[in-house]
Scaffold this active site. Structure first.
Site, PDB file in Angstrom:
ATOM      1  N   GLY A  29       0.822  -1.215   0.000  1.00 10.25           N
ATOM      2  CA  GLY A  29       0.000   0.000   0.000  1.00 10.25           C
ATOM      3  C   GLY A  29       0.850   1.257   0.000  1.00 10.25           C
ATOM      4  O   GLY A  29       2.035   1.232  -0.329  1.00 10.25           O
ATOM      5  N   GLU A  33       3.863   6.383  -7.851  1.00  8.62           N
ATOM      6  CA  GLU A  33       4.004   6.144  -9.296  1.00  8.62           C
ATOM      7  C   GLU A  33       4.774   4.861  -9.608  1.00  8.62           C
ATOM      8  O   GLU A  33       4.569   4.251 -10.653  1.00  8.62           O
ATOM      9  CB  GLU A  33       4.700   7.334  -9.971  1.00  8.62           C
ATOM     10  CG  GLU A  33       3.766   8.479 -10.317  1.00  8.62           C
ATOM     11  CD  GLU A  33       2.666   8.091 -11.317  1.00  8.62           C
ATOM     12  OE1 GLU A  33       2.985   7.471 -12.351  1.00  8.62           O
ATOM     13  OE2 GLU A  33       1.499   8.402 -11.066  1.00  8.62           O
ATOM     14  N   HIS A  35       4.572   1.971  -7.971  1.00  6.96           N
ATOM     15  CA  HIS A  35       3.575   0.883  -7.964  1.00  6.96           C
ATOM     16  C   HIS A  35       2.682   0.981  -9.201  1.00  6.96           C
ATOM     17  O   HIS A  35       2.356  -0.025  -9.831  1.00  6.96           O
ATOM     18  CB  HIS A  35       2.671   0.987  -6.732  1.00  6.96           C
ATOM     19  CG  HIS A  35       3.375   0.839  -5.424  1.00  6.96           C
ATOM     20  ND1 HIS A  35       3.548   1.884  -4.540  1.00  6.96           N
ATOM     21  CD2 HIS A  35       3.943  -0.242  -4.837  1.00  6.96           C
ATOM     22  CE1 HIS A  35       4.179   1.459  -3.463  1.00  6.96           C
ATOM     23  NE2 HIS A  35       4.444   0.169  -3.615  1.00  6.96           N
ATOM     24  N   GLN A  59       8.098  -9.305   7.790  1.00  8.25           N
ATOM     25  CA  GLN A  59       9.304  -8.819   7.102  1.00  8.25           C
ATOM     26  C   GLN A  59       9.904  -7.585   7.782  1.00  8.25           C
ATOM     27  O   GLN A  59      10.858  -6.997   7.285  1.00  8.25           O
ATOM     28  CB  GLN A  59       9.034  -8.562   5.622  1.00  8.25           C
ATOM     29  CG  GLN A  59       8.122  -7.386   5.306  1.00  8.25           C
ATOM     30  CD  GLN A  59       7.779  -7.325   3.827  1.00  8.25           C
ATOM     31  OE1 GLN A  59       6.970  -8.094   3.332  1.00  8.25           O
ATOM     32  NE2 GLN A  59       8.406  -6.410   3.097  1.00  8.25           N
ATOM     33  N   MET A 182      11.437   6.396  -6.087  1.00 12.31           N
ATOM     34  CA  MET A 182      10.164   6.486  -5.364  1.00 12.31           C
ATOM     35  C   MET A 182      10.065   5.357  -4.346  1.00 12.31           C
ATOM     36  O   MET A 182      10.431   4.219  -4.628  1.00 12.31           O
ATOM     37  CB  MET A 182       9.010   6.415  -6.342  1.00 12.31           C
ATOM     38  CG  MET A 182       8.964   7.640  -7.197  1.00 12.31           C
ATOM     39  SD  MET A 182       7.310   7.985  -7.737  1.00 12.31           S
ATOM     40  CE  MET A 182       7.643   9.435  -8.739  1.00 12.31           C
TER      41      MET A 182
HETATM   42  O1  PAF Z   1       8.039  -4.789  -1.987  1.00  9.76           O
HETATM   43  C1  PAF Z   1       7.076  -4.821  -1.187  1.00  9.76           C
HETATM   44  O2  PAF Z   1       6.243  -3.913  -1.113  1.00  9.76           O
HETATM   45  C2  PAF Z   1       6.936  -6.017  -0.258  1.00  9.76           C
HETATM   46  O3  PAF Z   1       8.169  -6.477   0.153  1.00  9.76           O
HETATM   47  C3  PAF Z   1       6.086  -7.140  -0.855  1.00  9.76           C
HETATM   48  C4  PAF Z   1       6.745  -7.744  -2.087  1.00  9.76           C
HETATM   49  C5  PAF Z   1       4.701  -6.618  -1.208  1.00  9.76           C
HETATM   50  C6  PAF Z   1       5.911  -8.263   0.179  1.00  9.76           C
HETATM   51  O4  PAF Z   1       5.275  -7.808   1.324  1.00  9.76           O
END
Ligand code: PAF
Length: 280
Positions: A29, A33, A35, A59, A182
């Site tokens: 989330g 840009e 994403h 993570q 970004m």
């Molecule tokens: O790159 C990310 O935003 C995260 O590491 C991912 C790949 C969505 C896993 O949570």
């Protein structure tokens, strides 16, 4: 655009052959840009595009920014709707890691260097969540940003080692006008830090230029880069390395290595950690 928060509901969807290839963009989330460029590439190459939004706790290290990680769900959904995304999957942690969860996916080689050396459980969390999302969404093609090049390499290896029938696409880093890659974490920067932040990419570019001008001693190149980054005292270097693209291990010399290595860096600006990389 459909928004699904529940695994059972997602599993009921059976994408027909006409709806494939199915493109998948996993995200945490706070979309920018970078994403959206992944979404656009999926929309170009696939019949259906699914985006996941999930801030994955496994993570993040104990003292990292999980609690403060920016969450902008309504805005993210609006951006994805405008891009023509078909489905957003946004599960809860209770759904993803129910009580008693005890199985993790660990890549043991590529995940140990660079970021892995400083964030010990990070890639275990990434491989675990992405494996779970792949199992749930069942994509044909998955799209990731090259800004997180090590993440891409680790996930590509997971897909290979575990015989997952998914095509992995790495997409170019999207940058601000001044070169800053970004990242959702750029939101943490104060106006003063934001002014300093492009120095990271600028230094990588200068290192690349020195390499093209004939500096083939990787150790000297890294030393020079570190001195540039640390010159004014605003940036703290966590790592700056020239590594092989094959095994992500540091290299010492750069003769006959064109296209086979990259510079990778992680720096702190105050409490904010920024990463970037550039191929040589
Ligand atoms: O790159 C990310 O935003 C995260 O590491 C991912 C790949 C969505 C896993 O949570």
């Amino acid at each position: 655009m459909q928004v699904i928060k529940n695994i059972a509901e997602l599993c009921k969807l059976n994408f027909s052959p006409e709806q494939r290839p199915l493109g998948f963009v996993p995200t945490m989330g706070c979309l920018h840009e970078g994403h959206l460029s992944l979404v656009r590439q999926s929309r170009e190459q696939c019949q259906t595009t699914v985006v996941s939004i999930y801030v994955n706790p496994t993570q993040f290290g104990a003292h990292e920014d999980f609690d403060n990680y920016p969450r902008t769900f309504a805005r993210d959904c609006e951006l994805l709707r405008q891009e023509g995304v078909d489905l957003v999957f946004a599960p809860t942690t209770q759904q993803i890691y129910p009580d008693g969860f005890s199985t993790y996916v660990i890549e043991e080689k590529l995940s140990t260097s660079l970021c892995g050396g400083f964030r010990p459980a990070h890639f275990r969390g990434v491989t675990t969540i992405v494996a779970k999302l792949f199992n749930l969404v069942k994509p044909d093609i998955a799209f990731f940003g090259e800004k997180d090049l090590q993440q891409f390499k680790v996930l590509e290896k997971m897909v290979l080692d575990l015989n997952m029938d998914i095509t992995m696409r790495a997409c170019p880093t999207v940058r601000e006008k001044d070169g800053l890659a970004m990242s959702s974490r750029n939101n943490y920067l104060t106006p003063e830090q934001r002014e300093v932040a492009p120095k990271l990419f600028y230094t990588l570019k200068q290192m690349q230029q020195r390499y093209h001008q004939g500096e083939h001693d990787a150790v000297a190149l890294v030393q020079w880069g570190k001195s540039q980054l640390e010159e004014t005292g605003d940036l703290r270097v966590q790592y700056l390395e020239v590594c092989s693209l094959r095994d992500l291990q540091p290299v010492t010399q750069l003769s006959n290595t064109a296209g086979k290595t990259f510079i990778a860096a992680a720096v702190y600006l105050g409490e904010t950690r920024l990463i970037d990389n550039l191929k040589l």
